[in-house]
Write a protein that holds these residues in place. Structure first.
Motif, mmCIF file in Angstrom:
data_model
loop_
_atom_site.group_PDB
_atom_site.id
_atom_site.type_symbol
_atom_site.label_atom_id
_atom_site.label_comp_id
_atom_site.label_asym_id
_atom_site.label_seq_id
_atom_site.Cartn_x
_atom_site.Cartn_y
_atom_site.Cartn_z
ATOM 1 N N UNK A 1 -19.686 6.817 35.882
ATOM 2 C CA UNK A 1 -20.498 5.777 35.335
ATOM 3 C C UNK A 1 -19.884 4.058 34.615
ATOM 4 N N UNK A 2 -20.090 3.224 34.927
ATOM 5 C CA UNK A 2 -19.851 2.271 34.753
ATOM 6 C C UNK A 2 -20.133 1.650 33.899
ATOM 7 N N UNK A 3 -18.808 0.660 32.637
ATOM 8 C CA UNK A 3 -19.509 0.118 31.148
ATOM 9 C C UNK A 3 -18.834 -0.979 31.579
ATOM 10 N N UNK A 4 -20.248 -2.652 30.681
ATOM 11 C CA UNK A 4 -19.839 -3.615 31.007
ATOM 12 C C UNK A 4 -19.897 -3.702 29.434
ATOM 13 N N UNK A 5 -18.700 -3.958 28.458
ATOM 14 C CA UNK A 5 -18.773 -4.727 27.639
ATOM 15 C C UNK A 5 -18.588 -5.976 27.487
ATOM 16 N N UNK A 6 -19.439 -7.058 26.608
ATOM 17 C CA UNK A 6 -19.875 -8.228 26.753
ATOM 18 C C UNK A 6 -19.288 -9.046 24.614
ATOM 19 N N UNK A 7 -18.021 -9.333 24.514
ATOM 20 C CA UNK A 7 -17.613 -9.842 23.474
ATOM 21 C C UNK A 7 -17.282 -11.410 23.630
ATOM 22 N N UNK A 8 -17.192 -11.870 22.528
ATOM 23 C CA UNK A 8 -16.241 -12.601 21.665
ATOM 24 C C UNK A 8 -14.937 -12.997 22.126
ATOM 25 N N UNK A 9 -14.366 -12.196 21.812
ATOM 26 C CA UNK A 9 -12.868 -11.813 22.440
ATOM 27 C C UNK A 9 -12.561 -10.582 22.916
ATOM 28 N N UNK A 10 -11.367 -10.407 23.201
ATOM 29 C CA UNK A 10 -11.039 -8.981 24.540
ATOM 30 C C UNK A 10 -9.628 -8.857 23.527
ATOM 31 N N UNK A 11 -9.893 -7.765 22.499
ATOM 32 C CA UNK A 11 -8.336 -7.151 21.999
ATOM 33 C C UNK A 11 -7.508 -7.888 21.154
ATOM 34 N N UNK A 12 -8.250 -9.079 20.561
ATOM 35 C CA UNK A 12 -7.752 -10.255 19.694
ATOM 36 C C UNK A 12 -8.498 -9.775 18.387
ATOM 37 N N UNK A 13 -8.726 -10.504 17.469
ATOM 38 C CA UNK A 13 -9.946 -9.934 15.957
ATOM 39 C C UNK A 13 -10.214 -8.437 16.137
ATOM 40 N N UNK A 14 -11.039 -8.267 14.682
ATOM 41 C CA UNK A 14 -11.800 -6.843 14.594
ATOM 42 C C UNK A 14 -12.244 -6.130 15.815
ATOM 43 N N UNK A 15 -12.976 -7.257 15.843
ATOM 44 C CA UNK A 15 -14.116 -7.000 17.270
ATOM 45 C C UNK A 15 -13.834 -6.744 18.886
ATOM 46 N N UNK A 16 -12.272 -7.418 18.851
ATOM 47 C CA UNK A 16 -12.155 -7.842 20.296
ATOM 48 C C UNK A 16 -11.000 -6.594 20.578
ATOM 49 N N UNK A 17 -10.549 -6.050 19.003
ATOM 50 C CA UNK A 17 -10.241 -5.154 18.916
ATOM 51 C C UNK A 17 -10.854 -3.754 19.562
ATOM 52 N N UNK A 18 -11.780 -3.783 18.970
ATOM 53 C CA UNK A 18 -12.637 -2.922 19.161
ATOM 54 C C UNK A 18 -12.991 -2.307 20.103
ATOM 55 N N UNK A 19 -13.313 -3.779 21.135
ATOM 56 C CA UNK A 19 -14.208 -3.818 22.791
ATOM 57 C C UNK A 19 -12.613 -3.052 23.069
ATOM 58 N N UNK A 20 -11.789 -3.541 22.730
ATOM 59 C CA UNK A 20 -10.253 -2.719 24.337
ATOM 60 C C UNK A 20 -9.979 -1.269 23.802
ATOM 61 N N UNK A 21 -10.355 -1.047 22.348
ATOM 62 C CA UNK A 21 -10.208 0.463 21.838
ATOM 63 C C UNK A 21 -10.926 0.910 22.651
ATOM 64 N N UNK A 22 -12.208 0.968 22.575
ATOM 65 C CA UNK A 22 -13.690 1.607 22.703
ATOM 66 C C UNK A 22 -13.297 1.988 24.765
ATOM 67 N N UNK A 23 -12.839 0.901 25.578
ATOM 68 C CA UNK A 23 -12.474 0.565 26.966
ATOM 69 C C UNK A 23 -11.532 1.720 26.761
ATOM 70 N N UNK A 24 -10.564 1.901 26.506
ATOM 71 C CA UNK A 24 -9.321 2.925 26.880
ATOM 72 C C UNK A 24 -9.660 3.699 26.944
ATOM 73 N N UNK A 25 -10.596 4.375 25.713
ATOM 74 C CA UNK A 25 -11.435 5.721 25.440
ATOM 75 C C UNK A 25 -11.402 6.116 26.418
ATOM 76 N N UNK A 26 -13.206 4.664 27.300
ATOM 77 C CA UNK A 26 -13.276 5.720 28.544
ATOM 78 C C UNK A 26 -12.610 5.894 29.180
ATOM 79 N N UNK A 27 -11.612 4.751 29.637
ATOM 80 C CA UNK A 27 -10.449 4.930 30.667
ATOM 81 C C UNK A 27 -10.167 6.483 31.066
ATOM 82 N N UNK A 28 -10.028 6.906 29.551
ATOM 83 C CA UNK A 28 -9.398 8.229 29.403
ATOM 84 C C UNK A 28 -10.185 9.783 30.025
ATOM 85 N N UNK A 29 -11.740 8.687 29.418
ATOM 86 C CA UNK A 29 -12.620 10.027 29.779
ATOM 87 C C UNK A 29 -13.516 9.465 31.143
ATOM 88 N N UNK A 30 -12.456 8.542 31.867
ATOM 89 C CA UNK A 30 -13.268 8.863 33.479
ATOM 90 C C UNK A 30 -13.383 7.959 33.700
#
Length: 389
Positions: free
Chosen positions: A1-30
């Motif tokens: 399954x392929x997931x695309x997230x859209x956010x103002x930031x990537x990896x910085x600020x609270x929302x950006x870190x939430x997006x990259x945290x989720x990104x890493x979990x997705x990768x870990x789960x295949x």
């Protein structure tokens, strides 16, 4: 399954870190994962799509300030982005913050309705169902429940210099954001979930998934912060914010500073250089940092975390402080109170800074006992369930 997230930031600020945290979990789960972002440089993600550039953000910001039409600019870069999305062909499109001068929501949502894909939208504030502002509770405005007009916050982000287009924006947003066949709204707090159910988004299913943090980073961490800022013998009252403004309770720290004892000091993280020069002698200013390890060191060096926010969704700063072992005092506002219990902090009436200072002194040596799971890996698994529905 392929997931695309859209956010103002990537990896910085609270929302950006939430997006990259989720990104890493997705990768870990295949899963296959990609983050599209509009501002600054990406961090902690090796598969990204940049929406526009600095010039586009600048032009979008100018137009928004002149016309009060945040979200309705950036047409050219959004059309190009939609072409990129069609090539990527994700199974799920996960939206985060769509404000921030980088994307055209009209073009985006017309595509979403046409593409008929599963959409998850995590709301980090209230902008999606108002005609202008991301935050309204702290000024007591409830026009958003029926129809926005004569906005009392045109001078607040996203600031408008001349026009009040809140009524036009409200009508357009309502038309664009309603009518998707398969969209689930996620809110990090029950407070925001309750507001969504009173808005024009009420017909969508709403699920609460609390924000999580990286407990491998945010934990009691030794440092030389006290020595670096000459605070060895001080009781430290800490405040942390991405941007310090009225809503975040910036002014209350100055009021408390006037009543500090000689062995007490306030440390504020996230101040601008201009704000840093305005601080009183018993307030130490540290400019914003995206270094999470450094943040953990600062939290741990403090005795208590003070969050005088007048309105917030589910601030990760509260979680980060608690995970580093320091108690939290916050005003009884929004979702800021939801992770706080008597075993880890205190809640005082909104605006009552005297009680806040009193409680801060009282519980500054409290041993924090957590009642809620903050682990991002556990919490964000709930998103995987939504993706698979």
């Amino acid at each position: 399954m392929k997931i695309l997230q859209i956010n103002t930031f990537c990896g910085i600020a609270s929302t950006g870190r939430i997006a990259t945290d989720l990104h890493q979990i997705l990768l870990n789960k295949g899963y296959q994962s990609c983050i599209a972002y509009g501002r600054d440089e990406p961090r902690n993600c090796d598969n990204t799509i940049k929406i526009g550039n600095k010039m586009n953000t600048y032009v979008d910001g100018i137009k928004s300030r002149l016309l009060d039409n945040q979200g309705f600019n950036s047409s050219i870069v959004t059309k190009k982005f939609i072409n990129d999305v069609e090539k990527l062909n994700p199974d799920v499109i996960h939206l985060h913050n769509l404000h921030g001068y980088y994307i055209n929501i009209e073009i985006l949502f017309k595509y979403l309705k046409k593409a008929d894909k599963k959409v998850i939208w995590t709301l980090h504030d209230c902008w999606s169902f108002t005609g202008h502002c991301p935050h309204f509770d702290y000024v007591g405005c409830d026009k958003w429940k029926t129809f926005c007009y004569n906005c009392p916050q045109t001078q607040e982000y996203p600031k408008s210099l001349f026009w009040d287009s809140s009524s036009i924006n409200y009508v357009k947003k309502k038309e664009l954001f309603t009518g998707l066949k398969d969209m689930t709204i996620v809110t990090p707090s029950y407070w925001l979930a309750n507001l969504v159910k009173q808005s024009f988004l009420k017909d969508y299913p709403v699920k609460v998934i609390n924000n999580g943090i990286d407990l491998k980073v945010f934990k009691p961490t030794k440092s030389r912060v006290r020595q670096l800022y000459n605070l060895e013998d001080k009781r430290i009252f800490l405040g942390v914010a991405n941007v310090w403004n009225k809503r975040k309770g910036y002014e209350y720290f100055f009021k408390m500073a006037k009543h500090l004892k000689e062995n007490e000091a306030i440390v504020l993280v996230g101040v601008t250089n201009k704000q840093k020069n305005e601080l009183t002698r018993n307030i130490v200013g540290i400019t914003r940092t995206h270094n999470t390890k450094q943040l953990a060191q600062i939290y741990t060096a403090a005795d208590i975390f003070i969050n005088p926010t007048l309105e917030d969704n589910y601030p990760t700063t509260n979680l980060e402080a608690l995970a580093c072992g320091i108690p939290v005092v916050t005003f009884n506002t929004g979702g800021s109170v939801e992770p706080i219990s008597k075993s880890c902090g205190a809640i005082v009436d909104k605006g009552d800074w005297k009680s806040m200072l009193k409680q801060a002194r009282k519980i500054s040596h409290m041993k924090v006992i957590l009642q809620i799971n903050f682990n991002k890996e556990d919490l964000y698994k709930e998103y995987l369930k939504l993706y698979e529905l």
